[in-house]
Motif scaffolding. Structure first.
Motif, PDB file in Angstrom:
ATOM      1  N   GLY A 256       0.817  -1.204   0.000  1.00 55.47           N
ATOM      2  CA  GLY A 256       0.000   0.000   0.000  1.00 55.47           C
ATOM      3  C   GLY A 256       0.853   1.257   0.000  1.00 55.47           C
ATOM      4  N   TRP A 257       0.442   2.254   0.776  1.00 55.14           N
ATOM      5  CA  TRP A 257       1.162   3.528   0.793  1.00 55.14           C
ATOM      6  C   TRP A 257       2.545   3.392   1.412  1.00 55.14           C
ATOM      7  CZ3 TRP A 257       3.018   6.111   5.043  1.00 55.14           C
ATOM      8  CH2 TRP A 257       2.554   5.689   6.301  1.00 55.14           C
ATOM      9  N   TRP A 258       2.788   2.292   2.154  1.00 55.02           N
ATOM     10  CA  TRP A 258       4.112   2.057   2.738  1.00 55.02           C
ATOM     11  C   TRP A 258       5.174   1.872   1.657  1.00 55.02           C
ATOM     12  CZ3 TRP A 258       5.213   2.976   7.627  1.00 55.02           C
ATOM     13  CH2 TRP A 258       4.193   2.902   8.584  1.00 55.02           C
ATOM     14  N   LEU A 259       4.746   1.581   0.434  1.00 53.79           N
ATOM     15  CA  LEU A 259       5.723   1.427  -0.651  1.00 53.79           C
ATOM     16  C   LEU A 259       6.449   2.735  -0.959  1.00 53.79           C
ATOM     17  CD1 LEU A 259       3.697  -0.828  -3.122  1.00 53.79           C
ATOM     18  CD2 LEU A 259       5.650  -1.501  -1.703  1.00 53.79           C
ATOM     19  N   LEU A 260       5.801   3.869  -0.716  1.00 57.09           N
ATOM     20  CA  LEU A 260       6.431   5.163  -1.008  1.00 57.09           C
ATOM     21  C   LEU A 260       7.677   5.406  -0.156  1.00 57.09           C
ATOM     22  CD1 LEU A 260       3.281   7.436  -1.532  1.00 57.09           C
ATOM     23  CD2 LEU A 260       4.825   6.485  -3.271  1.00 57.09           C
ATOM     24  N   PRO A 261       7.587   5.302   1.186  1.00 60.16           N
ATOM     25  CA  PRO A 261       8.823   5.466   1.968  1.00 60.16           C
ATOM     26  C   PRO A 261       9.841   4.363   1.700  1.00 60.16           C
ATOM     27  CG  PRO A 261       6.989   4.830   3.390  1.00 60.16           C
ATOM     28  CD  PRO A 261       6.409   5.184   2.060  1.00 60.16           C
ATOM     29  N   GLN A 262       9.357   3.163   1.352  1.00 63.53           N
ATOM     30  CA  GLN A 262      10.308   2.106   1.003  1.00 63.53           C
ATOM     31  C   GLN A 262      11.120   2.495  -0.225  1.00 63.53           C
ATOM     32  OE1 GLN A 262       8.561  -1.921   0.830  1.00 63.53           O
ATOM     33  NE2 GLN A 262       7.010  -1.244   2.279  1.00 63.53           N
ATOM     34  N   LEU A 263      10.450   3.020  -1.238  1.00 68.57           N
ATOM     35  CA  LEU A 263      11.145   3.445  -2.458  1.00 68.57           C
ATOM     36  C   LEU A 263      12.080   4.619  -2.172  1.00 68.57           C
ATOM     37  CD1 LEU A 263       8.232   3.193  -5.056  1.00 68.57           C
ATOM     38  CD2 LEU A 263      10.228   1.693  -4.854  1.00 68.57           C
ATOM     39  N   LEU A 264      11.645   5.532  -1.297  1.00 71.64           N
ATOM     40  CA  LEU A 264      12.503   6.651  -0.907  1.00 71.64           C
ATOM     41  C   LEU A 264      13.773   6.135  -0.240  1.00 71.64           C
ATOM     42  CD1 LEU A 264      13.128   9.644  -0.387  1.00 71.64           C
ATOM     43  CD2 LEU A 264      11.750   9.473   1.715  1.00 71.64           C
ATOM     44  N   GLY A 265      13.616   5.198   0.684  1.00 72.88           N
ATOM     45  CA  GLY A 265      14.774   4.629   1.366  1.00 72.88           C
ATOM     46  C   GLY A 265      15.704   3.905   0.411  1.00 72.88           C
ATOM     47  N   ILE A 266      15.135   3.139  -0.512  1.00 71.79           N
ATOM     48  CA  ILE A 266      15.950   2.413  -1.490  1.00 71.79           C
ATOM     49  C   ILE A 266      16.706   3.390  -2.384  1.00 71.79           C
ATOM     50  CG2 ILE A 266      15.835   0.901  -3.512  1.00 71.79           C
ATOM     51  CD1 ILE A 266      13.447  -0.491  -2.121  1.00 71.79           C
ATOM     52  N   GLY A 267      16.031   4.474  -2.780  1.00 76.62           N
ATOM     53  CA  GLY A 267      16.697   5.477  -3.604  1.00 76.62           C
ATOM     54  C   GLY A 267      17.877   6.117  -2.895  1.00 76.62           C
ATOM     55  N   LEU A 268      17.697   6.436  -1.605  1.00 69.07           N
ATOM     56  CA  LEU A 268      18.796   6.996  -0.814  1.00 69.07           C
ATOM     57  C   LEU A 268      19.955   6.019  -0.715  1.00 69.07           C
ATOM     58  CD1 LEU A 268      17.018   8.781   2.183  1.00 69.07           C
ATOM     59  CD2 LEU A 268      18.505   9.833   0.482  1.00 69.07           C
ATOM     60  N   ILE A 269      19.634   4.750  -0.470  1.00 69.19           N
ATOM     61  CA  ILE A 269      20.680   3.730  -0.349  1.00 69.19           C
ATOM     62  C   ILE A 269      21.469   3.611  -1.648  1.00 69.19           C
ATOM     63  CG2 ILE A 269      21.112   1.257  -0.069  1.00 69.19           C
ATOM     64  CD1 ILE A 269      18.659   1.197   1.793  1.00 69.19           C
ATOM     65  N   CYS A 270      20.760   3.519  -2.770  1.00 69.21           N
ATOM     66  CA  CYS A 270      21.434   3.352  -4.064  1.00 69.21           C
ATOM     67  C   CYS A 270      22.366   4.524  -4.362  1.00 69.21           C
ATOM     68  CB  CYS A 270      20.407   3.203  -5.181  1.00 69.21           C
ATOM     69  SG  CYS A 270      19.479   1.652  -5.140  1.00 69.21           S
ATOM     70  N   ALA A 271      21.872   5.734  -4.162  1.00 68.57           N
ATOM     71  CA  ALA A 271      22.691   6.921  -4.437  1.00 68.57           C
ATOM     72  C   ALA A 271      23.906   6.965  -3.525  1.00 68.57           C
ATOM     73  CB  ALA A 271      21.850   8.187  -4.262  1.00 68.57           C
ATOM     74  N   ALA A 272      23.698   6.660  -2.245  1.00 70.73           N
ATOM     75  CA  ALA A 272      24.800   6.723  -1.291  1.00 70.73           C
ATOM     76  C   ALA A 272      25.822   5.615  -1.532  1.00 70.73           C
ATOM     77  CB  ALA A 272      24.258   6.640   0.133  1.00 70.73           C
ATOM     78  N   VAL A 273      25.353   4.409  -1.861  1.00 73.43           N
ATOM     79  CA  VAL A 273      26.277   3.293  -2.123  1.00 73.43           C
ATOM     80  C   VAL A 273      27.132   3.591  -3.348  1.00 73.43           C
ATOM     81  CG1 VAL A 273      26.366   0.903  -2.939  1.00 73.43           C
ATOM     82  CG2 VAL A 273      24.984   1.481  -0.952  1.00 73.43           C
ATOM     83  N   LEU A 274      26.538   4.153  -4.395  1.00 75.32           N
ATOM     84  CA  LEU A 274      27.312   4.505  -5.587  1.00 75.32           C
ATOM     85  C   LEU A 274      28.370   5.553  -5.262  1.00 75.32           C
ATOM     86  CD1 LEU A 274      24.485   4.623  -8.277  1.00 75.32           C
ATOM     87  CD2 LEU A 274      26.379   3.004  -8.174  1.00 75.32           C
ATOM     88  N   ALA A 275      28.010   6.537  -4.434  1.00 73.55           N
ATOM     89  CA  ALA A 275      28.972   7.565  -4.042  1.00 73.55           C
ATOM     90  C   ALA A 275      30.110   6.962  -3.220  1.00 73.55           C
ATOM     91  CB  ALA A 275      28.266   8.662  -3.240  1.00 73.55           C
ATOM     92  N   LEU A 276      29.770   6.063  -2.312  1.00 76.95           N
ATOM     93  CA  LEU A 276      30.796   5.434  -1.484  1.00 76.95           C
ATOM     94  C   LEU A 276      31.687   4.519  -2.310  1.00 76.95           C
ATOM     95  CD1 LEU A 276      28.700   4.573   1.690  1.00 76.95           C
ATOM     96  CD2 LEU A 276      30.500   6.284   1.507  1.00 76.95           C
ATOM     97  N   ALA A 277      31.104   3.822  -3.277  1.00 77.16           N
ATOM     98  CA  ALA A 277      31.893   2.921  -4.120  1.00 77.16           C
ATOM     99  C   ALA A 277      32.888   3.708  -4.970  1.00 77.16           C
ATOM    100  CB  ALA A 277      30.988   2.084  -5.004  1.00 77.16           C
ATOM    101  N   ARG A 278      32.457   4.864  -5.460  1.00 73.01           N
ATOM    102  CA  ARG A 278      33.381   5.708  -6.237  1.00 73.01           C
ATOM    103  C   ARG A 278      34.543   6.150  -5.357  1.00 73.01           C
ATOM    104  NH1 ARG A 278      28.405   8.047  -8.148  1.00 73.01           N
ATOM    105  NH2 ARG A 278      27.970   7.370 -10.276  1.00 73.01           N
ATOM    106  N   ALA A 279      34.226   6.491  -4.117  1.00 71.95           N
ATOM    107  CA  ALA A 279      35.283   6.891  -3.189  1.00 71.95           C
ATOM    108  C   ALA A 279      36.201   5.721  -2.863  1.00 71.95           C
ATOM    109  CB  ALA A 279      34.667   7.430  -1.904  1.00 71.95           C
ATOM    110  N   GLY A 280      35.602   4.526  -2.823  1.00 70.66           N
ATOM    111  CA  GLY A 280      36.381   3.339  -2.485  1.00 70.66           C
ATOM    112  C   GLY A 280      37.395   2.949  -3.534  1.00 70.66           C
ATOM    113  N   GLU A 281      37.236   3.461  -4.767  1.00 70.43           N
ATOM    114  CA  GLU A 281      38.205   3.152  -5.820  1.00 70.43           C
ATOM    115  C   GLU A 281      39.601   3.628  -5.445  1.00 70.43           C
ATOM    116  OE1 GLU A 281      37.188   3.364 -10.122  1.00 70.43           O
ATOM    117  OE2 GLU A 281      35.511   4.552  -9.403  1.00 70.43           O
ATOM    118  N   GLY A 282      39.652   4.698  -4.723  1.00 63.88           N
ATOM    119  CA  GLY A 282      40.969   5.221  -4.361  1.00 63.88           C
ATOM    120  C   GLY A 282      41.450   4.734  -3.010  1.00 63.88           C
TER     121      GLY A 282
END
Length: 284
Positions: A256-282
Motif C-alpha cells: 500500500g502507501w508504505w511502498l512510497l517510503p520504502q522506495l525513498l529509502g531504497i533510492g537513498l541507499i542506491c545513491a549513497a552506495v554509488l557515491a561510497l563505491a566511487r570513493a572506495g576506488e581510491g
C-alpha cells in the motif's frame, strides 16, 4: 526484543565482514591478476597473513549472521549488510590514517538513513523454519543458473567495470543463497541438535555456496574497480535475500502507501552506495 537481537547480531556480522573486505582487498591486490577462473588464487592468498586475518573476520561474521538468521527474518537481517560498504571505508580510513571528506560522511549518513526508512516502512515479518522441498528446487536451480551466467559472462570480459559488475552480481546471488540455506540449517541445529545439523543437506549446501561466494569475491575484487563490483554485490545481496525470504520463508512486507517510503529509502541507499563505491576506488 524480537527485532533487537537479530539487528544486533547482524550489525556485528556487518562490521566483521567490512573488516574482512578491507583485509582481503589489500591481500588480493598483492597477487598476480588472473584472466580466468583460477582456484589457485586462494593458494596464493594463503601466503598473505593479512588475508588470513580477513578469513578469521569472515568466520566471526558467519557466526554473527547465523545468530541473526536464527532469531530474525531473512528480509530483515540481510539488508543490514548494506552497512558493510560504509563500515569498510571507515575501517580503511582508520587503518591508513586518512580522514574521510565531508561528502563521504554525507553518503554514509545517506546509507544509514535510507536503510532505516526502508526497513521501518517494510517492517519485515515472519520466521518460518521449514521450507517445502519443491521451493528449494526452484530457488537452487534459478540461483545456479544466474551465478553460472554472470560468472561466465564476467570472466569472458576484459578487466574493467563490466567484468567486476558481473562477478560482483554473481557473488551477491551466492551470498543471498548462502544466507537462506544457513537460516534453515541453524534452525535444524536449534530444534534437533548438533548431530542433525551435521546430517542435514542444508549445512553442506550453505558451506558450498559460501566457498563459491568467497572465490567469486576475490575475482570480483581483481576484475575491476570497486565502483562496479561493490554496488552489484551490496545491493544485489539485499534485494535477492528479500526475494528469497518472501518466496522460501513466506516473510511479509508492508504494501500500500508504505511502498512510497520504502522506495525513498531504497533510492537513498542506491545513491549513497554509488557515491561510497566511487570513493572506495581510491582506497588502499
Amino acid at each position: 526484543m524480537g527485532v533487537v537481537l537479530p539487528v544486533l547480531f547482524a550489525l556485528f556480522a556487518a562490521f566483521s565482514n567490512a573488516l574482512a573486505t578491507v583485509l582481503q582487498r589489500r591481500a588480493a591486490l598483492t597477487v598476480p591478476q588472473s584472466d580466468g577462473f583460477r582456484p589457485g588464487l586462494i593458494l596464493d592468498l594463503l601466503r598473505r597473513p593479512v588475508w588470513i586475518g580477513g578469513i578469521l573476520a569472515v568466520i566471526a561474521a558467519g557466526a554473527g549472521q547465523a545468530a541473526a538468521l536464527a532469531t530474525g527474518a531473512l528480509a530483515l537481517v540481510q539488508p543490514l549488510f548494506v552497512l558493510e560498504l560504509p563500515l569498510a571505508l571507515l575501517i580503511a580510513s582508520l587503518v591508513t590514517r586518512q580522514r574521510l571528506p565531508g561528502a563521504l560522511w554525507l553518503a554514509v549518513a545517506g546509507v544509514v538513513a535510507g536503510l532505516g526508512i526502508a526497513l521501518v516502512a517494510a517492517s519485515p515479518m515472519g520466521n518460518r523454519t521449514d521450507v517445502p522441498a519443491e521451493r528449494w528446487v526452484v530457488a537452487l536451480a534459478a540461483s545456479a543458473f544466474a551465478v553460472a551466467a554472470l560468472a561466465v559472462t564476467g570472466l569472458r570480459l576484459p578487466p574493467g567495470r563490466a567484468r567486476a559488475g558481473c562477478l560482483g552480481a554473481a557473488t551477491a546471488v551466492c551470498y543471498a543463497l548462502t544466507a537462506a540455506l544457513m537460516k534453515s540449517a541453524v534452525h535444524v541445529l536449534d530444534d534437533s541438535g548438533f548431530v542433525a545439523f551435521l546430517t542435514t543437506w542444508e549445512t553442506y549446501a550453505f558451506g558450498a555456496t559460501g566457498i563459491c561466494a568467497l572465490l567469486l569475491l576475490e575475482h570480483a575484487m581483481q576484475g575491476g574497480p570497486l565502483v562496479a563490483s561493490q554496488p552489484a554485490l551490496t545491493l544485489g545481496d539485499a534485494s535477492i535475500s528479500i526475494a528469497l525470504g518472501v518466496v522460501l520463508y513466506e516473510e511479509h512486507l508492508r504494501s500500500g502507501w508504505w511502498l512510497l517510503p520504502q522506495l525513498l529509502g531504497i533510492g537513498l541507499i542506491c545513491a549513497a552506495v554509488l557515491a561510497l563505491a566511487r570513493a572506495g576506488e581510491g582506497a588502499p
